[in-house]
Write an enzyme that holds these catalytic residues in place. Structure first.
Site, short mmCIF file in Angstrom:
data_model
loop_
_atom_site.label_atom_id
_atom_site.label_comp_id
_atom_site.label_asym_id
_atom_site.label_seq_id
_atom_site.Cartn_x
_atom_site.Cartn_y
_atom_site.Cartn_z
N HIS A 1 46.41 28.04 37.49
CA HIS A 1 45.71 29.01 36.65
C HIS A 1 45.35 28.46 35.27
CE1 HIS A 1 46.89 31.69 39.83
NE2 HIS A 1 48.15 31.41 39.61
N ILE B 1 41.91 29.50 38.57
CA ILE B 1 41.64 30.88 38.98
C ILE B 1 42.59 31.83 38.26
CG2 ILE B 1 40.78 30.19 41.23
CD1 ILE B 1 43.47 31.02 42.44
N GLY C 1 46.62 36.21 40.85
CA GLY C 1 46.41 37.39 41.68
C GLY C 1 47.09 38.62 41.11
#
Length: 282
Positions: free
Chosen positions: A188, A203, A206
């Site tokens: 991340h 990314i 989540g």
């Protein structure tokens, strides 16, 4: 084999005792984009979004999350979060301490990957149950060992207009802020690590998307009252890149509030973020 279900399933982790403060709650809420003072100002009016309970046991960790799971020889580059749920016995306190007892409940064989399920129960120092978490991780490249495929039950999305339809703009630095809540996975933050894992760029966590969506629906359909959230379940259906926009749609149903989350705008417009989401109000 890298995953030995005979060792993994049923394995109990050492109990983890942890503490949290109002400052931790404030940081978490800011990291998921909250701005209302009921989430971001210490004092008697401060409330706690239930998803904070997922992070609370590891909130002060500064190393990447360990993967020393019994019977599982895997690494971070193989792993993505599969699904997550939390149910609470009542409103979470803004500060306190608890003990989490966690076990591996199931391991599924999906052919090209395995799914490892964990369940945990957090209790207060007096033994009162505070919350229960259930989560899965998707381990790429470790399937095909002949185990059970597991269940697959899709949540039916109503075919009429949603009761809430809104968007949230993920900031370019959202993942860098969220990682201060205890998830230092380099996926991340580190572009080279992300590329090695098969992504063009780091990314968003989540669980950051999960918190953003839960907060958005709580604000839109529950009057911004976190105490009205009894449980929230979601499957991580796709990724979000910092700087993208998340579209959240939600429907009141007899089974609870059904929610979808997708990317809005750009080349990835309509790409799934969360699926099979149900918020259970109290």
């Amino acid at each position: 084999m890298p995953i030995d279900p005979a060792v993994a399933v049923g394995a109990q982790f050492p109990d983890r005792t942890f503490e949290w403060t109002e400052s931790d709650v404030l940081l978490y809420h800011l990291a998921i984009g909250a701005s209302d003072l009921s989430y971001t100002l210490e004092g008697p009016a401060l409330q706690v979004l239930p998803s904070f309970g997922i992070l609370a046991p590891t909130f002060h960790m500064t190393d990447p999350p360990p993967l020393d799971l019994p019977g599982c020889d895997i690494n971070l580059a193989q792993v993505v979060h599969g699904s997550q749920s939390i149910s609470v016995a009542g409103p979470l306190p803004t500060s306190g301490s608890a003990t989490l007892r966690t076990r591996i409940s199931e391991v599924w064989d999906k052919g090209k990957a395995s799914v490892i399920w964990q369940e945990g129960v957090a209790t207060s120092p007096t033994g009162e149950e505070l919350w229960t978490v259930r989560s899965s991780i998707f381990v790429r490249g470790e399937g095909g060992w002949g185990g059970p495929r597991g269940e697959s039950t899709a949540v039916v999305v109503p075919d009429h207009a949603p009761d809430a339809d809104t968007t949230y703009d993920v900031t370019p630095t959202q993942a860098l802020l969220y990682r201060l809540c205890g998830d230092r996975n380099p996926l991340h933050a580190d572009p080279d690590f992300a590329k090695a894992a098969g992504f063009p760029a780091p990314i968003l966590h989540g669980l950051c998307s999960y918190g953003i969506v839960l907060r958005t629906v709580t604000d839109a359909l529950l009057g911004g009252d976190a105490s009205r959230v009894g449980a929230f379940t979601a499957r991580f259906a796709g990724v979000v890149f910092p700087g993208e926009t998340i579209r959240v749609r939600a429907w009141h149903t007899d089974a609870g509030i059904v929610v979808t989350a997708t990317v809005a705008g750009g080349e990835r417009d309509g790409s799934p973020v969360l699926a099979d989401c149900v918020l259970t109000p109290v």
